[in-house]
Design a protein around this motif. Structure first.
Motif, PDB file in Angstrom:
ATOM      1  N   GLU A  25     -81.473 -41.873  51.934  1.00 50.42           N
ATOM      2  CA  GLU A  25     -82.667 -41.420  52.663  1.00 50.42           C
ATOM      3  C   GLU A  25     -83.943 -42.113  52.172  1.00 50.42           C
ATOM      4  O   GLU A  25     -84.377 -43.101  52.770  1.00 50.42           O
ATOM      5  CB  GLU A  25     -82.766 -39.895  52.581  1.00 50.42           C
ATOM      6  CG  GLU A  25     -81.589 -39.201  53.281  1.00 50.42           C
ATOM      7  CD  GLU A  25     -81.591 -37.696  53.116  1.00 50.42           C
ATOM      8  OE1 GLU A  25     -82.564 -37.158  52.563  1.00 50.42           O
ATOM      9  OE2 GLU A  25     -80.600 -37.052  53.525  1.00 50.42           O
ATOM     10  N   PRO A  26     -84.579 -41.677  51.078  1.00 59.34           N
ATOM     11  CA  PRO A  26     -85.871 -42.278  50.734  1.00 59.34           C
ATOM     12  C   PRO A  26     -85.783 -43.747  50.329  1.00 59.34           C
ATOM     13  O   PRO A  26     -86.606 -44.557  50.774  1.00 59.34           O
ATOM     14  CB  PRO A  26     -86.365 -41.405  49.567  1.00 59.34           C
ATOM     15  CG  PRO A  26     -85.148 -40.756  49.016  1.00 59.34           C
ATOM     16  CD  PRO A  26     -84.223 -40.573  50.166  1.00 59.34           C
ATOM     17  N   LEU A  27     -84.797 -44.119  49.519  1.00 55.94           N
ATOM     18  CA  LEU A  27     -84.721 -45.512  49.082  1.00 55.94           C
ATOM     19  C   LEU A  27     -84.348 -46.431  50.235  1.00 55.94           C
ATOM     20  O   LEU A  27     -84.831 -47.569  50.323  1.00 55.94           O
ATOM     21  CB  LEU A  27     -83.705 -45.656  47.948  1.00 55.94           C
ATOM     22  CG  LEU A  27     -84.013 -44.904  46.653  1.00 55.94           C
ATOM     23  CD1 LEU A  27     -82.995 -45.245  45.574  1.00 55.94           C
ATOM     24  CD2 LEU A  27     -85.419 -45.218  46.150  1.00 55.94           C
ATOM     25  N   ASN A  28     -83.520 -45.962  51.132  1.00 53.64           N
ATOM     26  CA  ASN A  28     -83.146 -46.740  52.309  1.00 53.64           C
ATOM     27  C   ASN A  28     -84.370 -47.074  53.156  1.00 53.64           C
ATOM     28  O   ASN A  28     -84.541 -48.202  53.629  1.00 53.64           O
ATOM     29  CB  ASN A  28     -82.120 -45.958  53.123  1.00 53.64           C
ATOM     30  CG  ASN A  28     -81.666 -46.717  54.355  1.00 53.64           C
ATOM     31  OD1 ASN A  28     -81.524 -47.926  54.333  1.00 53.64           O
ATOM     32  ND2 ASN A  28     -81.452 -45.998  55.445  1.00 53.64           N
ATOM     33  N   THR A  29     -85.248 -46.088  53.334  1.00 49.39           N
ATOM     34  CA  THR A  29     -86.465 -46.314  54.123  1.00 49.39           C
ATOM     35  C   THR A  29     -87.479 -47.153  53.353  1.00 49.39           C
ATOM     36  O   THR A  29     -88.124 -48.046  53.912  1.00 49.39           O
ATOM     37  CB  THR A  29     -87.091 -44.962  54.499  1.00 49.39           C
ATOM     38  OG1 THR A  29     -86.125 -44.173  55.202  1.00 49.39           O
ATOM     39  CG2 THR A  29     -88.318 -45.157  55.370  1.00 49.39           C
ATOM     40  N   MET A  30     -87.595 -46.901  52.056  1.00 50.33           N
ATOM     41  CA  MET A  30     -88.625 -47.539  51.242  1.00 50.33           C
ATOM     42  C   MET A  30     -88.384 -49.045  51.070  1.00 50.33           C
ATOM     43  O   MET A  30     -89.331 -49.841  51.068  1.00 50.33           O
ATOM     44  CB  MET A  30     -88.673 -46.862  49.870  1.00 50.33           C
ATOM     45  CG  MET A  30     -89.760 -47.352  48.952  1.00 50.33           C
ATOM     46  SD  MET A  30     -89.783 -46.395  47.424  1.00 50.33           S
ATOM     47  CE  MET A  30     -88.211 -46.852  46.713  1.00 50.33           C
ATOM     48  N   LYS A  67     -90.325 -52.547  40.888  1.00 49.45           N
ATOM     49  CA  LYS A  67     -91.601 -51.843  40.779  1.00 49.45           C
ATOM     50  C   LYS A  67     -91.630 -50.622  41.689  1.00 49.45           C
ATOM     51  O   LYS A  67     -92.055 -49.531  41.287  1.00 49.45           O
ATOM     52  CB  LYS A  67     -92.751 -52.788  41.120  1.00 49.45           C
ATOM     53  CG  LYS A  67     -94.120 -52.152  40.993  1.00 49.45           C
ATOM     54  CD  LYS A  67     -95.236 -53.128  41.358  1.00 49.45           C
ATOM     55  CE  LYS A  67     -96.597 -52.457  41.258  1.00 49.45           C
ATOM     56  NZ  LYS A  67     -97.693 -53.374  41.649  1.00 49.45           N
ATOM     57  N   MET A  68     -91.146 -50.787  42.910  1.00 47.22           N
ATOM     58  CA  MET A  68     -91.105 -49.662  43.852  1.00 47.22           C
ATOM     59  C   MET A  68     -90.120 -48.598  43.390  1.00 47.22           C
ATOM     60  O   MET A  68     -90.391 -47.396  43.516  1.00 47.22           O
ATOM     61  CB  MET A  68     -90.749 -50.175  45.245  1.00 47.22           C
ATOM     62  CG  MET A  68     -91.780 -51.129  45.827  1.00 47.22           C
ATOM     63  SD  MET A  68     -91.341 -51.741  47.475  1.00 47.22           S
ATOM     64  CE  MET A  68     -91.555 -50.263  48.447  1.00 47.22           C
ATOM     65  N   LEU A  69     -89.000 -49.030  42.842  1.00 42.04           N
ATOM     66  CA  LEU A  69     -88.039 -48.058  42.320  1.00 42.04           C
ATOM     67  C   LEU A  69     -88.634 -47.285  41.155  1.00 42.04           C
ATOM     68  O   LEU A  69     -88.430 -46.065  41.033  1.00 42.04           O
ATOM     69  CB  LEU A  69     -86.762 -48.775  41.877  1.00 42.04           C
ATOM     70  CG  LEU A  69     -85.879 -49.365  42.973  1.00 42.04           C
ATOM     71  CD1 LEU A  69     -84.741 -50.174  42.369  1.00 42.04           C
ATOM     72  CD2 LEU A  69     -85.323 -48.267  43.871  1.00 42.04           C
TER      73      LEU A  69
END
Length: 568
Positions: free
Chosen positions: A139-144, A158-160
């Motif tokens: 969900e969130p990581l897939n979209t991000m 960095k985003m992770l």
């Protein structure tokens, strides 16, 4: 004008419009010009597959692949425990394509002799963590991470990291709210008269009465770092992105990692990490008497190829023989005899390393280590045991976790006494990479090096940064795997890419471990074929004698003088 003529002209315009738009599209993208350039370049070659050559020629003009989908899945590792699989899909030349996947096992800190209820709670916690990690990935990581280039590892990590920090703050806020609610509930019930004496409550010890107190004050064990449920998604996604970046770039993962570490400068030579092959797994529970040794590992010399596997029977989950001993010398004498019988000399042809796992031996009531069943030694006494052991068996060139990380004074003592004779390695102190780095220093006791494990919220960029810092401070890096292993061989590429001195993978048995040894053999063959394989270099560190005032809790290895191993 006749209506029929107007209709015919409108129809002709409609028919011409797609051709005009196509001509404009091709003109804007210079398709005819590039087609002519491609044909002129291929004409002298007379390729058998003209269309294939044209496809290869025009592929360099296509857009860089971008991430279009992440898929998280719950799978099982080699012990049947839950693990996380992360799949990466990218948009390549206008098509969605599955690029790669990685599997990362959940990590456990539960010792072998843990109570059944503790083990059951740990298994439930790992199961919940993997389930949450799957939700994070899907969900969130897939979209991000959608539409990012998989080759941009720094931006992805960095985003992770930002996402993990956000989830950690949310957990702290929730804990704070729960504590406030608990205090409010306690305040409401505080008006209830307290009972002066509860049935079954133990009486306080009288002054002067001898009790079960520690004979000497020892540093208490540091509390285990709490693991955020779902953090496995961070490590799994970061590693999967790294593998996708290597696949997109058409290079092996270990070379991709090396390029990231050296700012895209391709290393002229690379060194393979020497494997620590676990031969004996010494039980620390009844009926075994010896507790000081957890693993006996074999280390091949730097000149020897890795292609020397031997089969074992009665195999543990570590891929090695399970044994129990009555004293410390028995397994070492057995190894010495076994090597002599096959024509190998310990200390010349092969070496040994011992994983002591001393943090599992401390009896806090007595303030001593239980090295044998019913035999206890203080931290100072155990240093003397190691000194005598290395002097008697000089073919032991590494001790892993010979002391608890809290016994920093004894770490300093053993380094000064044995640093020039063998490696003193911290594994328990280096479990969490996030806690190791403090103000450009390595926050561990004085030691020769550390065992790093790619677990939980660790990211590829963190591993690269920390190994660079370890190299700068003359520590050696050992990459190790958790007890629960999958058949994913990415750990070997990580070890080669970051330039680890050793790799700790367990024994030469069980598919999930042999897979990694096979990958090490493949990389060795590839580097030798490319003439980029550099022979490993084993050098011990002679620690300078320090005054008592300099031995602080934040000791960092001083610039060492190095002594080489005896000539082969």
């Amino acid at each position: 004008m006749e209506p029929g003529g107007r209709r015919r002209r409108e129809q002709q315009q409609r028919l011409r419009r797609p051709r005009q738009e196509a001509a404009g599209y091709y003109r804007d993208h210079r398709v005819p010009q590039r087609m002519e350039e491609a044909l002129n370049a291929l004409f002298p070659q007379r390729p058998a597959d003209l269309y294939g050559e044209l496809a290869n020629y025009f592929s360099k003009f296509s857009k860089a692949p971008v991430i279009c989908k992440l898929v998280g899945r719950k799978v099982l590792d080699g012990l049947g425990q839950p693990a996380l699989e992360v799949e990466i899909y990218c948009t390549v030349k206008n098509y969605e394509k599955r690029i790669c996947s990685t599997v990362i096992s959940s990590h456990s800190q539960i010792p072998e002799n843990a109570l059944p209820e503790t083990t059951e709670a740990d298994e439930q916690g790992r199961n919940d963590s993997v389930n949450t990690a799957v939700e994070w990935v899907n969900e969130p990581l897939n979209t991000m991470l959608r539409d990012l280039e998989p080759t941009d590892q720094c931006k992805v990590d960095k985003m992770l990291g930002e996402y993990f920090t956000k989830k950690l703050e949310e957990k702290k806020e929730l804990q704070k709210q729960e504590e406030e609610d608990a205090e409010a509930t306690l305040a409401l019930t505080s008006c209830t008269p307290s009972v002066t004496s509860l049935p079954g409550k133990k009486k306080a010890a009288k002054p002067g009465k001898k009790g079960a107190v520690a004979e000497r004050m020892i540093p208490p064990a540091e509390p285990a770092e709490s693991v955020l449920c779902g953090s496995l998604a961070i490590a799994g996604t970061s590693l999967a992105i790294a593998r996708a970046g290597a696949t997109i770039s058409h290079i092996p993962l270990y070379l991709h990692i090396a390029l990231l570490k050296h700012d895209q400068d391709s290393p002229k030579e690379m060194t393979l990490p020497l494997p620590m092959v676990t031969l004996l797994n010494c039980e620390k529970i009844s009926p075994a008497k010896l507790k000081l040794v957890k693993e006996v590992m074999l280390i091949p010399p730097v000149q020897l190829s890795l292609k020397q596997p031997r089969a074992l029977k009665r195999i543990s989950h570590l891929g090695c023989l399970i044994t129990g001993w009555d004293n410390l010398e028995q397994p070492l004498l057995l190894m010495q005899t076994a090597c002599n019988n096959i024509g190998l000399e310990l200390g010349t042809d092969v070496y040994l390393a011992i994983n002591c796992a001393a943090h599992e031996l401390m009896d806090y009531a007595k303030g001593k280590y239980e090295i044998l069943t019913g035999t206890f030694k203080s931290p100072d006494e155990i240093v003397e045991i190691y000194v005598e052991l290395i002097n008697k068996f000089p073919f032991i060139i590494a001790l892993i976790d010979p002391l608890r990380k809290e016994d920093r004074q004894q770490w300093s003592d053993i380094c000064c006494a044995l640093g020039s004779k063998c490696y003193l390695i911290a594994e328990d102190a280096a479990t969490y990479i996030s806690k190791l780095k403090t103000d450009q220093n390595i926050n561990v006791p004085m030691c020769s090096g550390v065992v790093l494990k790619y677990i939980n919220q660790t990211k590829v960029s963190d591993l690269i940064e920390l190994t660079g810092l370890l190299d700068g401070q003359r520590h050696i890096t050992i990459l190790g795997s958790p007890d629960g292993e999958s058949s994913d061989d990415s750990l070997v590429d990580l070890a080669v890419g970051v330039g680890a001195r050793f790799i700790k993978l367990g024994g030469l048995s069980r598919g999930e471990r042999v897979t990694k040894y096979n990958r090490l053999l493949a990389i060795e063959e590839e580097l030798a074929k490319n003439r980029t394989l550099r022979e490993a270099n084993l050098e011990f560190i002679a620690f300078a004698e320090e005054s008592q005032s300099e031995k602080q809790l934040s000791d960092v290895i001083p610039p060492p003088k190095q002594d080489s191993l005896p000539p082969q």
